[in-house]
Design an enzyme around this catalytic site. Structure first.
Site, PDB file in Angstrom:
ATOM      1  N   SER A   1     -18.915  16.734   6.669  1.00 22.64           N
ATOM      2  CA  SER A   1     -19.687  15.722   7.437  1.00 22.64           C
ATOM      3  C   SER A   1     -21.168  15.773   6.848  1.00 22.64           C
ATOM      4  O   SER A   1     -21.261  15.271   5.542  1.00 22.64           O
ATOM      5  CB  SER A   1     -20.064  16.301   8.831  1.00 22.64           C
ATOM      6  OG  SER A   1     -20.309  15.424   9.937  1.00 22.64           O
ATOM      7  N   MET A   2     -22.465  16.229   7.406  1.00 19.47           N
ATOM      8  CA  MET A   2     -23.656  15.975   6.813  1.00 19.47           C
ATOM      9  C   MET A   2     -23.633  16.978   5.646  1.00 19.47           C
ATOM     10  O   MET A   2     -24.268  16.339   4.649  1.00 19.47           O
ATOM     11  CB  MET A   2     -24.732  16.749   7.721  1.00 19.47           C
ATOM     12  CG  MET A   2     -26.196  16.703   7.156  1.00 19.47           C
ATOM     13  SD  MET A   2     -27.301  17.635   8.389  1.00 19.47           S
ATOM     14  CE  MET A   2     -26.904  19.142   7.645  1.00 19.47           C
TER      15      MET A   2
END
Length: 257
Positions: A97-98
């Site tokens: 994700s991030m």
């Protein structure tokens, strides 16, 4: 070069299990709101095969008194300054994700500042930078951010039940949301190392088409691996994910050996 054992680096880097320093190394980058401890099970499963290092961002767990960094490029630059930069010929980056965006930017810094590439990067649950979605949760109230986190099942809901704990969590969580929601590098930045992408087939934050656009961000090999599940498919499918990591990192090394 930064050594893992330095006091400053220890704030950023966690090594949960002893490792052979000649084995492949994988540096893991957490998701928004996540911490290095998320990768403890991965380290345990790969102990003896891969030297697993996990990044601890400021603003969480034992670093909760430090200000969080609300910009992907700035966070990547801060991580890069603390990483062991020797042995890049055995170093992989993994981000979810991030963390995928941060890992990609760290790889770009390695190439720009060191003129070297990691062996490869594994990017999970994140659409390519060229596939931008306008998102504004970081500008909304705490309740909206918490509801979004809980809908993704990536953070234990019990953490939000205690008001004091919630107050500790929210600054870093909001900074992370600001970082990833405003991440939009100009053009189509590329790396020279292979990019391998993982994604859940029902991920609401990253469609297969959006993830597939990562192929435009490397001049080397690109692969896409799809798992059953949503944004945190890698928790429910941990055995399969760890096997896929091993196939990418360990098995080619054994073949060369």
């Amino acid at each position: 070069m930064t050594a893992i054992s330095s006091d400053n680096a220890s704030n950023w880097i966690r090594e949960f299990h002893p490792a052979d320093r000649t084995s492949p190394r994988m540096i893991c980058f957490p998701h928004a709101g996540g911490a290095a401890s998320y990768y403890f099970p991965v380290s345990r499963a790969l102990a003896g095969k891969i030297e697993v290092l996990a990044i601890q961002y400021p603003g969480r767990q034992d670093r909760y008194t430090e200000p969080a960094i609300g910009n992907v490029e700035a966070l990547a630059a801060a991580v890069f300054r603390e990483l062991p930069t020797e042995d890049l010929d055995r170093t992989w980056l993994f981000g979810h994700s991030m963390g995928a965006a941060v890992a990609f930017e760290v790889a770009r810094l390695m190439e720009r500042e060191l003129n070297q590439s990691p062996v490869g990067i594994i990017l999970s649950g994140r659409r390519a930078p060229s596939r931008f979605r306008p998102e504004t949760l970081h500008l909304q109230g705490d309740a909206a951010i918490i509801a979004n986190v809980q809908s993704l099942s990536g953070t234990d809901a019990i953490l939000f039940e205690d008001p004091d704990t919630q107050r500790l969590i929210m600054p870093a969580l909001r900074a992370d949301y600001r970082a990833i929601e405003t991440y939009r590098p100009p053009g189509t930045p590329r790396v020279a190392c292979p990019i391998h992408t993982f994604v859940g087939d029902a991920d609401p934050l990253a469609t297969l088409d959006e993830v597939g656009s990562w192929r435009d961000h490397t001049s080397a090999e690109y692969t896409l691996r799809v798992f059953p599940g949503d944004h945190f498919y890698l928790t429910a499918r941990a055995v399969e994910v760890i096997s896929a990591i091993s196939q990418l990192i360990v098995e080619p090394t054994q073949t060369r050996g």
